[in-house]
Design an enzyme around this catalytic site. Structure first.
Site, mmCIF file in Angstrom:
data_model
loop_
_atom_site.group_PDB
_atom_site.id
_atom_site.type_symbol
_atom_site.label_atom_id
_atom_site.label_comp_id
_atom_site.label_asym_id
_atom_site.label_seq_id
_atom_site.Cartn_x
_atom_site.Cartn_y
_atom_site.Cartn_z
ATOM 1 C CB THR A 86 34.470 36.991 38.533
ATOM 2 O OG1 THR A 86 33.180 36.098 38.778
ATOM 3 C CG2 THR A 86 34.113 38.258 38.656
ATOM 4 C CD GLU A 88 27.745 33.652 40.738
ATOM 5 O OE1 GLU A 88 27.266 32.846 41.460
ATOM 6 O OE2 GLU A 88 28.497 35.091 41.040
ATOM 7 C CD GLU A 132 27.744 38.064 40.694
ATOM 8 O OE1 GLU A 132 27.909 36.815 41.820
ATOM 9 O OE2 GLU A 132 27.747 37.984 39.889
ATOM 10 N N GLY A 158 35.335 31.918 40.974
ATOM 11 C CA GLY A 158 34.114 31.209 41.699
ATOM 12 C C GLY A 158 34.714 31.197 43.038
#
EC number: 2.3.2.2
Length: 584
Positions: free
Chosen positions: A396, A416, A435, A484
């Site tokens: 990200t 993602e 995602e 994450g």
């Protein structure tokens, strides 16, 4: 045509593009600041601030530029969460721009022949693509709090896409890491691997298709993506993945429809809020688990004097608080439109105290720890069935902006995985997200309710944790990170390093990291494991696995003399970029 343009652009010398701005991890001064992972993107935000734009305008401009220069981390094919402090009202507001599952999705979205799909197969597929939320987030933020229109906010990014940016070692390595799956899609290969190879460091990468897409959005608004021909192109790409006929890769089609795109909307949510050391800490409420899990961890630490503790004891309590908070996160947090998420109870000090009493100064807990029940807290309860933490993609990106009026934006956006689904929309210049793989593919623990199973129109649980800290009602600092599920622990560590340990923000961001997410072992960077405290933590029963890099945070801080300071990574992802309108 786009293929030829990209292939040619990747071979020209850097001086044919605009000069890359100087990269620095810290900048201090007046008029506003921007911090991101990329100097071209930070410069785009500064350009807007210098023209009189506010923090929201600059945040959208920075995010759009990251869609060009960090296309494997974010872009209009993804989503994110936007947190805003309004200097006039002294209020913190948030936008949930998370991607949504198709209306046709059910809890068997990733189940085939009675078994969950292998994760890698699910990632590179149309099944993993959720309805993008990023363009709607930009428009919603500008409509509510901005001072310029979308067309003006997109111009710096459009220029970067047209003129090109200089490929660095991180971009090349990320391309190389994805070369095999990128090669399966002619449009992806043509854009990111002209000539069939990752672009060399120092060459110029142009993306004329994305420049045209930004022009379209600027001219027609984001409705062009949710209702127009672009929407049709996205749906066609998802439902009929454009795989090279020569490829042996099996790419499952998805179920996204034009109706799903038309129905998409952002959600303005109340932020999470906890009091910590007399400070007001605001974060992102579910569908993200960031605000509840960071907030619960801080509440667990509230009655422990980690400010004056030894470094070992500080780190021990940091690891234990996140271990417990993750146990509760995995059991209770999902999309609040579908699940009854006990947000208020998760953030109560009473519940945190009932969990904190499980922590010992002399011995680490053994994971997986069972969750508590925030609706009916029982002191030191350690019964029940634990839910492990599912994997979330780590690539990200995060940006932080403040303006001369005192407004702040903390914004984390994503597609993602590194490279998302791996599928570029042909002729449009951007990757689609994966995602939906943030959902649990099947119940994590049989017989235990799982709030994160797929469902029609549902938002998958996220760990994104954009956070703003107020002191006596005034902004002190803000921070956020990619990574994450490690986003939560990264933000928690930056907060405690700055608040409790007194490190300057740039040093709190640079500190070696560890991440305990209710796993048998915490992930830890080599520099963390090389410190003498690591052996002392092991003696307490802490276990570690090595992780090359955790997170890539940014932040801003309001200094006592009224200046702004922006801070970014010193080394992670090649170092971040902090910039100021007027140095001083």
């Amino acid at each position: 045509m786009a293929t030829a343009a990209v292939a040619a652009a990747a071979l020209v010398a850097p001086n044919t593009a605009a000069a890359t701005p100087t990269k620095s991890p810290v900048a201090t001064g007046y008029g506003g600041v921007v911090a991101s992972v990329d100097p071209d993107a930070s410069a785009a935000g500064i350009e807007v601030l210098r023209r009189g734009g506010n923090a929201v305008d600059a945040a959208v401009a920075t995010a759009a530029a990251l869609g060009v220069t960090e296309p494997y981390s974010a872009g209009i094919g993804g989503g994110g969460y936007f947190v805003y402090y309004d200097a006039d009202t002294h209020e913190v507001s948030t936008l949930d721009g998370r991607e949504t599952a198709p209306k046709s999705a059910d809890d068997k979205l990733f189940v085939e022949n009675g078994k969950p799909l292998p994760f890698a197969e699910a990632v590179t597929s149309g099944l993993s693509v959720g309805t993008p939320g990023t363009p709607a987030t930009w428009q919603s933020a500008l409509d509510r709090w901005g001072s310029i229109d979308l067309d003006e906010a997109l111009r710096p990014a459009e220029r970067i896409a047209s003129n090109g940016f200089v490929v660095d070692s991180t971009f090349r390595q990320q391309t190389a890491d994805n070369a095999e799956r990128f090669s399966a899609f002619p449009a992806t290969r043509a854009l990111f691997m002209p000539g069939g190879q990752p672009p060399a460091v120092g060459t110029v990468m142009r993306n004329p298709d994305l420049a045209r897409t930004y022009q379209l959005l600027g001219r027609e608004g984001v409705e062009a993506l949710y209702r127009g021909d672009l929407a049709k192109d996205i749906v066609s790409t998802v439902r009929h993945p454009p795989v090279d006929p020569a490829s042996t890769r099996v790419v499952r089609p998805g179920k996204l429809s034009t109706e799903d795109l038309r129905a998409y909307h952002t959600i303005r949510r109340d932020p999470t809020h906890v009091r910590y050391r007399g400070l007001d800490v605001y974060g992102m409420a579910p569908s993200s688990s960031g605000g509840t899990t960071v907030g619960e961890s801080l509440n667990i630490l509230e009655d422990t004097d980690v400010q004056h503790a030894s470094q070992t004891q500080y780190l021990h309590h940091f690891l234990e608080s996140s271990r417990l908070a993750f146990a509760d996160r995995n059991r209770w947090v999902g999309d609040p439109a579908v699940n009854s998420v006990p947000t208020r109870q998760l953030l109560s000090q009473r519940f945190a105290d009932s969990r904190a009493c499980l922590i010992s100064d002399s011995k680490a807990l053994t994971s997986p720890v069972a969750p508590g029940d925030p609706r009916d807290p029982e002191d030191c309860a350690d019964t029940g069935t634990a839910a492990p933490t599912p994997y979330e993609g780590e690539n990200t990106t995060n940006l932080t902006v403040a303006d001369r009026w005192g407004n702040i934006v903390e914004y984390t956006l994503t597609i993602e995985q590194t490279g998302g689904s791996g599928i570029v929309v042909p002729g449009r210049g951007f990757l689609l997200n994966n995602e939906l793989t943030d959902f649990s593919f099947s119940p994590v623990t049989p017989g235990v309710p799982d709030p994160n199973l797929p469902g029609p129109g549902k938002r998958p649980r996220s760990s994104i944790s954009p956070t703003i800290v107020l002191r006596e009602g005034q902004p002190w600092f803000a921070t956020g990170s990619p990574g994450g599920a490690t986003i939560i622990t990264t933000v928690l560590q930056v907060l405690t390093e700055r608040i409790d340990r007194g490190l300057p923000l740039v040093r709190a961001i640079a500190a070696p990291r560890a991440s305990q997410r209710n796993g048998a072992a915490a992930d830890a960077e080599p520099a963390f494991l090389a410190a003498p405290e690591a052996a002392q933590l092991r003696a307490l029963g802490q276990k570690f696995d090595t992780s090359a890099e955790i997170g890539a945070a940014t932040g801003v801080e309001r200094l006592p003399d009224g200046r702004w300071q922006a801070a970014a990574e010193t080394t992670r992802r090649g170092g971040g970029s902090a910039m100021v309108v007027r140095a001083g």
